[in-house]
Write a protein that holds these residues in place. Structure first.
Motif, PDB file in Angstrom:
ATOM      1  N   LEU A  87      -6.156   9.099  -4.094  1.00 26.10           N
ATOM      2  CA  LEU A  87      -7.407   9.315  -3.360  1.00 26.10           C
ATOM      3  C   LEU A  87      -8.044   7.992  -2.957  1.00 26.10           C
ATOM      4  N   GLN A  88      -7.836   6.964  -3.770  1.00 21.45           N
ATOM      5  CA  GLN A  88      -8.411   5.657  -3.470  1.00 21.45           C
ATOM      6  C   GLN A  88      -7.709   4.999  -2.269  1.00 21.45           C
ATOM      7  N   LEU A  89      -6.415   5.284  -2.106  1.00 21.79           N
ATOM      8  CA  LEU A  89      -5.633   4.613  -1.065  1.00 21.79           C
ATOM      9  C   LEU A  89      -5.481   5.421   0.217  1.00 21.79           C
ATOM     10  N   ALA A  90      -5.565   6.733   0.109  1.00 19.11           N
ATOM     11  CA  ALA A  90      -5.304   7.592   1.273  1.00 19.11           C
ATOM     12  C   ALA A  90      -6.388   7.439   2.336  1.00 19.11           C
ATOM     13  N   GLU A  91      -6.011   7.712   3.585  1.00 18.84           N
ATOM     14  CA  GLU A  91      -6.989   7.729   4.665  1.00 18.84           C
ATOM     15  C   GLU A  91      -7.971   8.882   4.421  1.00 18.84           C
ATOM     16  N   ALA A  92      -9.172   8.765   4.958  1.00 13.23           N
ATOM     17  CA  ALA A  92     -10.260   9.693   4.641  1.00 13.23           C
ATOM     18  C   ALA A  92      -9.878  11.159   4.846  1.00 13.23           C
ATOM     19  N   GLN A  93      -9.241  11.460   5.984  1.00 13.35           N
ATOM     20  CA  GLN A  93      -8.901  12.861   6.277  1.00 13.35           C
ATOM     21  C   GLN A  93      -7.907  13.414   5.264  1.00 13.35           C
ATOM     22  N   GLU A  94      -6.879  12.611   4.961  1.00  7.08           N
ATOM     23  CA  GLU A  94      -5.870  13.040   3.991  1.00  7.08           C
ATOM     24  C   GLU A  94      -6.481  13.146   2.591  1.00  7.08           C
ATOM     25  N   SER A 130     -15.676   3.855  -2.657  1.00  2.00           N
ATOM     26  CA  SER A 130     -15.611   3.699  -1.207  1.00  2.00           C
ATOM     27  C   SER A 130     -17.017   3.821  -0.636  1.00  2.00           C
ATOM     28  N   ASP A 131     -17.176   3.416   0.611  1.00  5.22           N
ATOM     29  CA  ASP A 131     -18.503   3.466   1.219  1.00  5.22           C
ATOM     30  C   ASP A 131     -19.070   4.880   1.262  1.00  5.22           C
ATOM     31  N   ASP A 132     -18.181   5.870   1.397  1.00  8.99           N
ATOM     32  CA  ASP A 132     -18.675   7.252   1.473  1.00  8.99           C
ATOM     33  C   ASP A 132     -18.657   7.965   0.122  1.00  8.99           C
ATOM     34  N   LYS A 141       0.834  -1.204   0.000  1.00  6.24           N
ATOM     35  CA  LYS A 141       0.000   0.000   0.000  1.00  6.24           C
ATOM     36  C   LYS A 141       0.867   1.252   0.000  1.00  6.24           C
ATOM     37  N   GLN A 142       1.889   1.286   0.836  1.00 10.60           N
ATOM     38  CA  GLN A 142       2.767   2.454   0.903  1.00 10.60           C
ATOM     39  C   GLN A 142       3.569   2.630  -0.391  1.00 10.60           C
ATOM     40  N   ALA A 143       3.954   1.497  -0.990  1.00  3.87           N
ATOM     41  CA  ALA A 143       4.676   1.567  -2.274  1.00  3.87           C
ATOM     42  C   ALA A 143       3.780   2.167  -3.352  1.00  3.87           C
ATOM     43  N   ALA A 144       2.509   1.784  -3.337  1.00  3.83           N
ATOM     44  CA  ALA A 144       1.564   2.312  -4.315  1.00  3.83           C
ATOM     45  C   ALA A 144       1.301   3.794  -4.074  1.00  3.83           C
ATOM     46  N   ILE A 145       1.156   4.184  -2.813  1.00  5.05           N
ATOM     47  CA  ILE A 145       0.903   5.588  -2.475  1.00  5.05           C
ATOM     48  C   ILE A 145       2.062   6.469  -2.918  1.00  5.05           C
ATOM     49  N   SER A 146       3.291   6.031  -2.654  1.00  6.22           N
ATOM     50  CA  SER A 146       4.460   6.850  -3.014  1.00  6.22           C
ATOM     51  C   SER A 146       4.568   7.025  -4.522  1.00  6.22           C
TER      52      SER A 146
END
Length: 553
Positions: A394-401, A432-434, A367-372
């Motif tokens: 946007l698909q991988l980041a936490e909701a707040q970020e 995502s659910d939201d 996940k971190q490799a994909a985000i970077s």
């Protein structure tokens, strides 16, 4: 009359006539075809001409060259005045003793046709005595392939219901028979003798790109169906949201170990084949949230989505280091400028990232490799890279970020018309659910202009494509109803894609069908039957068909 514009202008309108022209070119050969075009243009320059006069010019050119078939008019009448297309069944047998390859070809799709020539065309140029129940006439380009090389190849004209192509002096059994190369005719086919092994060989070694694509798609589709059926069997033993396959809160039903080695091998063979352009590799390996040739499970959108993601994740896990290296190598080559090869690089790079994102849920390191890597794309000089990077980040980041990033992008991209439309497309693609809440807020945001068809269609088409949420979740149905009304009151054509999402409604469970019908009834009740006549009536027809189905079924 026609209910909507799409009933007047269809895929047949756009594709069938041009495909007929392409078949004529294949029959004639490029040089002779160009000679026929020259005759046509010289004969009718500065004047009007009919389609029959184009056919006559081509027919005359073929007759002068003693080229078969010389009677293009009959072929044209079959293709241009008759609906449908051929489906061909192919049976291939190698006779070792005789050194022959026998290819039995049977065409379907013309039997029982009740069409006749339109009354207004009787006595005109198309009244040539064509039998609408006669077999189709079309070219078939073929090759017998062994070890990635064509042993024999040729072109055959199919004009009968059944025939056999016999290849002589075939000293060794081919790996496979490459049929209808380059999509040589407008129609479908099935090779009865094809196996998973021969399809895998064809996907990796056929000298024809079109058949490499079709062979790989056959392997991938079979794998997806197998995984959906496996997931469905597990879902049946758990508490679920109904037969559509939405396990309560997306309980994971599959693991990457469920994916067959044959599929992974075929995917990787395409991905790392440097003889293919990067765009071709990306397009061939892309997976959609749909299944072909298995309509009884086509509505199980949640399970299809899980199967797709699991297939991509398994592929990544099987070759993680090499896939990351390929992405990094392509990214290192990235430089500003109108460089054609970078179009291919960006497409291939995007697929590598797509695989990483699919595998991200299984491993935090992945996940971190994909985000970077997604972040790296956001700062690219190219909009395609940036859009893809934003979408996956946007698909991988936490909701707040994720939410703060969206707000920043609205400011930085919102001043550019093209960038704004791309951002609207990315946000409306969130899975995502939201997502319903986010998209509902998007259409109220200042960057969104509902009067711009590009904005409205991006949101509608992306949301409609996410059928597991748009029609199989309670919050999703609320958004679907909102979009039908909000967009439909401004541009009815832009809203039609949402109705396509209900295409499998008759297969839904009674509970889910009732929810979907309530959504449609709610939207229709908020539309003005006079101001939004087309959309209002189209929803009405969909509702009526479902009620009729309930009564009869």
């Amino acid at each position: 009359g026609f209910n909507i514009t799409n009933e007047l202008i269809t895929g047949m309108t756009y594709f069938k006539a041009p495909e007929f022209v392409r078949m004529v070119e294949l029959l004639m050969g490029e040089d002779l075809f160009n000679k026929g075009l020259h005759l046509y243009h010289e004969s009718y320059k500065n004047a009007n001409a009919t389609s029959m006069q184009w056919i006559e010019a081509m027919e005359k050119t073929m007759k002068e060259a003693n080229k078969q078939p010389s009677n293009l008019k009959m072929m044209a009448c079959g293709w241009l005045k008759r609906s449908g297309h051929p489906h061909v069944i192919v049976d291939v047998k190698y006779v070792k003793e005789a050194k022959q390859l026998k290819v039995a070809v049977t065409q379907k799709g013309f039997e029982g046709i009740k069409q006749t020539l339109d009354a207004e065309e009787k006595g005109g140029p198309w009244d040539i005595g064509f039998d609408f129940k006669s077999p189709w006439m079309f070219p078939i380009e073929w090759a017998a392939v062994k070890d990635g090389k064509d042993l024999q190849k040729g072109l055959f004209i199919m004009d009968k219901a059944n025939t056999t192509i016999t290849l002589e002096n075939v000293t060794e059994e081919p790996d496979f028979f490459s049929f209808a190369r380059g999509f040589s005719y407008f129609g479908t086919y099935q090779i009865k003798s094809a196996t998973a092994k021969t399809l895998a060989l064809q996907a990796s070694t056929d000298t024809d790109l079109a058949n490499r694509f079709l062979s790989y798609r056959a392997i991938a589709n079979a794998e997806k169906i197998s995984l959906v059926e496996k997931a469905a069997a597990k879902a049946a033993t758990t508490e679920s949201d109904g037969k559509e396959g939405g396990p309560k809160h997306q309980q994971q039903l599959l693991t990457t170990k469920d994916v067959s080695p044959e599929y992974i091998k075929a995917h990787l063979a395409i991905l790392f084949d440097e003889k293919l352009e990067g765009t071709a590799r990306s397009l061939i390996c892309m997976e959609s949230e749909s299944v072909e040739r298995k309509p009884q499970i086509a509505h199980r959108y949640w399970l299809i989505s899980e199967a797709k993601t699991t297939m991509l994740a398994a592929t990544y896990q099987a070759c993680e280091s090499k896939i990351c290296s390929l992405f990094d190598k392509l990214e290192a080559k990235n430089e500003s400028g109108a460089l054609k090869n970078q179009l291919h690089d960006r497409a291939l790079k995007g697929h590598c990232l797509r695989l990483m994102v699919a595998a991200a849920k299984y491993n935090e390191k992945t996940k971190q490799a994909a985000i970077s890597r997604a972040k790296a794309l956001i700062s690219s000089a190219f909009m395609t890279d940036r859009t893809r990077g934003v979408m996956y980040y946007l698909q991988l980041a936490e909701a707040q970020e994720r939410d703060s990033t969206m707000e920043e992008l609205k400011k930085s991209w919102g001043s550019n018309m093209d960038a704004t439309e791309e951002l609207i497309g990315v946000i409306s693609s969130l899975d995502s659910d939201d997502a319903p809440k986010i998209i509902a807020a998007l259409i109220k945001d200042p960057i969104f202009n509902i009067n711009l068809a590009g904005h409205a269609r991006r949101v509608v088409r992306n949301w409609a494509a996410n059928r597991k949420r748009s029609v199989l979740s309670d919050e999703g149905l609320k958004l679907t109803e909102l979009l039908l009304v909000t967009v439909g009151k401004v541009n009815q054509m832009s809203a039609y894609a949402l109705l396509d999402a209900f295409g499998d409604i008759k297969k839904f469970s009674d509970e889910q069908k009732a929810k979907a019908l309530k959504c449609l009834e709610g939207a229709r009740g908020k539309l003005d039957p006079k101001a939004e006549t087309s959309l209002y009536n189209q929803i009405g027809r969909l509702l009526a068909s479902c009620k009729q189905f309930n009564t009869s079924g």
